[in-house]
Enzyme design. Structure first.
Site, short mmCIF file in Angstrom:
data_model
loop_
_atom_site.label_atom_id
_atom_site.label_comp_id
_atom_site.label_asym_id
_atom_site.label_seq_id
_atom_site.Cartn_x
_atom_site.Cartn_y
_atom_site.Cartn_z
N SER A 107 41.53 10.39 -41.77
CA SER A 107 40.17 10.62 -42.25
C SER A 107 40.13 10.83 -43.76
O SER A 107 41.07 11.38 -44.34
CB SER A 107 39.62 11.87 -41.55
OG SER A 107 38.51 12.38 -42.24
N TYR A 130 34.53 7.65 -45.73
CA TYR A 130 33.14 8.10 -45.82
C TYR A 130 32.69 7.69 -47.21
O TYR A 130 33.33 8.06 -48.20
CB TYR A 130 33.05 9.63 -45.75
CG TYR A 130 33.11 10.23 -44.37
CD1 TYR A 130 32.34 9.74 -43.32
CD2 TYR A 130 33.92 11.33 -44.13
CE1 TYR A 130 32.38 10.34 -42.07
CE2 TYR A 130 33.96 11.93 -42.88
CZ TYR A 130 33.19 11.42 -41.86
OH TYR A 130 33.22 12.01 -40.61
N THR A 156 32.97 4.56 -41.75
CA THR A 156 32.09 5.32 -40.84
C THR A 156 30.65 5.19 -41.31
O THR A 156 30.33 5.43 -42.48
CB THR A 156 32.55 6.79 -40.79
OG1 THR A 156 33.87 6.82 -40.25
CG2 THR A 156 31.63 7.63 -39.90
N LYS A 252 32.61 1.87 -37.87
CA LYS A 252 32.62 2.95 -36.86
C LYS A 252 31.27 3.65 -36.79
O LYS A 252 30.73 4.06 -37.83
CB LYS A 252 33.70 3.97 -37.23
CG LYS A 252 33.75 5.20 -36.33
CD LYS A 252 34.98 6.04 -36.64
CE LYS A 252 35.15 7.19 -35.68
NZ LYS A 252 34.26 8.31 -35.93
N HIS A 276 30.30 9.58 -32.80
CA HIS A 276 31.02 10.59 -33.58
C HIS A 276 31.41 11.77 -32.68
O HIS A 276 31.41 12.92 -33.11
CB HIS A 276 30.14 11.08 -34.75
CG HIS A 276 30.88 11.40 -36.01
ND1 HIS A 276 30.74 10.69 -37.17
CD2 HIS A 276 31.76 12.40 -36.30
CE1 HIS A 276 31.49 11.22 -38.13
NE2 HIS A 276 32.13 12.26 -37.62
C1 LIG Z 1 37.26 17.83 -35.28
C2 LIG Z 1 36.73 16.44 -35.48
C3 LIG Z 1 36.63 15.91 -36.75
C4 LIG Z 1 36.16 14.61 -36.94
N1 LIG Z 1 36.15 14.07 -38.19
C5 LIG Z 1 35.81 12.78 -38.36
C6 LIG Z 1 35.95 12.16 -39.62
O1 LIG Z 1 36.40 12.76 -40.59
N2 LIG Z 1 35.56 10.87 -39.73
C7 LIG Z 1 35.07 10.16 -38.67
O2 LIG Z 1 34.72 8.99 -38.83
N3 LIG Z 1 34.95 10.72 -37.46
C8 LIG Z 1 35.34 11.99 -37.27
N4 LIG Z 1 35.27 12.55 -36.03
C9 LIG Z 1 34.85 11.73 -34.88
C10 LIG Z 1 36.06 11.04 -34.22
O3 LIG Z 1 36.60 10.06 -35.07
C11 LIG Z 1 35.67 10.37 -32.91
O4 LIG Z 1 34.57 9.53 -33.13
C12 LIG Z 1 35.34 11.36 -31.79
O5 LIG Z 1 36.19 12.47 -31.86
C13 LIG Z 1 35.50 10.68 -30.43
O6 LIG Z 1 35.18 11.57 -29.40
P1 LIG Z 1 36.29 12.41 -28.58
O7 LIG Z 1 36.64 13.56 -29.44
O8 LIG Z 1 35.60 12.78 -27.35
O9 LIG Z 1 37.50 11.50 -28.35
C14 LIG Z 1 35.73 13.85 -35.82
C15 LIG Z 1 35.83 14.39 -34.55
C16 LIG Z 1 36.33 15.67 -34.35
C17 LIG Z 1 36.44 16.21 -32.97
#
Ligand SMILES: Cc1cc2nc3c(=O)[nH]c(=O)nc-3n(C[C@H](O)[C@H](O)[C@H](O)COP(=O)(O)O)c2cc1C
Length: 382
Positions: A107, A130, A156, A252, A276
């Site tokens: 990320s 981002y 994203t 994404k 997300h």
């Molecule tokens: C703690 C956390 C931080 C996240 N940070 C980002 C991020 O920095 N960039 C991003 O595109 N998605 C981020 N996401 C979303 C994840 O990439 C992903 O879309 C999501 O976790 C999928 O769902 P799941 O946790 O049920 O597998 C984050 C998700 C979590 C749980």
């Protein structure tokens, strides 16, 4: 470590090991968490077609994702601040992914930097971007990802504003976490986590630290980050990124067939159907519910990936049966990281692989590259 038989055990271990301020950040979502729950509930509600009279002794689980080999149809999703769950967390997660043989996506908001991860694994990985208002920062991040040998850029799309996460606001989440009157006792009760953080090379947004000249200290950097999410982000912004990045571009956050068609127009190589993990628009439908419509709109012209609610190997089959080529996992791997670092992530991946393998046998699937429609159905009513 206690015996771990499922991702849910890793979730429980993560809950025990982390202070509440960090666990809630990982586990939670936006506002009432309606969409977080929908992702899980809708996944569970789907039924798998059982097929018994087939020889399934030879099974192929491997696929490619945006040109990269994946031992199972899964990549590790980008998760900001993973390095607050375990010392040098992103490097550990990336090493586990490389050892296991699945793509890892770092990320923008990681604690470890792009360069740290490149040095730790020596293997290509994906970088998630981002878009910041300050365009030079984006250009620099893209250049750094290229120089570090990243094979794909994951852009994203769903962060015009940041979703409100009520628990984080109540817990006073700050980067790095600070001892306050309300969270102090809880943090002190987690000495293993505290010791880990003390050993960590970095404690703030590693990728952005050097980019933001005027942010002389950590709280100024956090303020800068919050001011940088860009509500003017649109298709032209994506086109601008496409011009700067000549390797694989993955978009994404697609939740609508029209946006998927636009992704085709701008020359994306793949899309990720994602809300997300329910952390942005609370009230959005589950990502598994919109997946078939989006896969139909794309019609096989680019790769369709999926995330949101993957907690078992069967969930991966469900996503493939509804039109995805492969999935990404955010929390399942993050629970593993928080529970036991690199070994915990390896454990999460192994569990998903075993469950996937068993599920293939019992649904009569021998090749995950070719999951027939009809494998996944709504639960028939009685
Ligand atoms: C703690 C956390 C931080 C996240 N940070 C980002 C991020 O920095 N960039 C991003 O595109 N998605 C981020 N996401 C979303 C994840 O990439 C992903 O879309 C999501 O976790 C999928 O769902 P799941 O946790 O049920 O597998 C984050 C998700 C979590 C749980």
């Amino acid at each position: 470590m206690k015996p771990v038989t499922s991702i849910f055990d890793l979730e429980n271990l993560a809950r025990e090991r982390l202070p509440a301020v960090i666990f809630d950040y990982v586990h939670g979502g936006a506002e009432q968490e309606i969409t977080v729950q929908r992702n899980l509930d809708d996944m569970k509600a789907l039924a798998l077609r059982q097929h018994d009279l087939r020889d399934v002794s030879e099974r192929t689980l491997a696929v490619t994702m945006a040109g990269d080999a994946a031992r199972i149809p899964l990549a590790i999703a980008p998760t900001g601040l993973a390095g607050l769950t375990w010392a040098n967390g992103e490097c550990e997660e990336a090493k586990a992914a490389a050892d296991f043989g699945v793509p890892y996506c770092l990320s923008t908001m990681s604690i470890c930097t792009i360069e740290d991860v490149a040095a730790a694994t020596g293997k290509p990985f994906w970088f998630q971007l981002y878009l910041m208002k300050q365009r030079e920062v984006n250009e620099s991040l893209i250049r750094r990802a290229r120089d570090a040998g990243c094979s794909a850029l994951v852009l994203t799309l769903d962060l015009h504003v940041q979703g409100k996460r009520w628990a984080d606001a109540k817990n006073g989440l700050s980067i790095p976490p600070r001892l306050t009157l309300s969270n102090g006792m809880d943090i002190v009760k987690h000495p293993r986590w505290l010791l880990g953080m003390a050993r960590s090379k970095r404690r703030t947004f590693g990728n952005l630290e050097g980019e933001v000249k005027k942010a002389r200290n950590v709280s100024a950097l956090s303020e800068w980050v919050e001011s940088q999410f860009d509500p003017s982000f649109d298709l032209d912004t994506v086109k601008w990124v496409r011009k700067l990045w000549d390797r694989k571009l993955i978009l994404k956050g697609i939740m609508h067939p029209d946006d998927a068609r636009l992704a085709l127009d701008v020359g994306a190589d793949a899309i990720i159907v994602s809300n997300h993990g329910g952390r942005q628009l609370d009230g959005a439908p589950s990502s598994i519910s919109v997946l078939p419509g989006i896969a139909d709109a794309v019609g096989g012209r680019i790769e369709v990936f999926f995330d949101g609610g993957i907690r078992t190997g069967a969930d991966i089959i469900k996503a493939l049966g509804r039109g995805a080529r492969a999935c990404l996992s955010g929390r399942a791997c993050l629970y593993g990281l928080a529970a036991n670092g690199r070994e915990g992530v390896a454990c999460a991946l192994k569990l998903l692989e075993e469950e996937l393998n068993d599920c293939m046998a019992l649904t009569g699937i021998t090749d995950l590259g070719q999951v027939e429609p009809g494998v996944v159905t709504a639960q028939p009513s009685l």
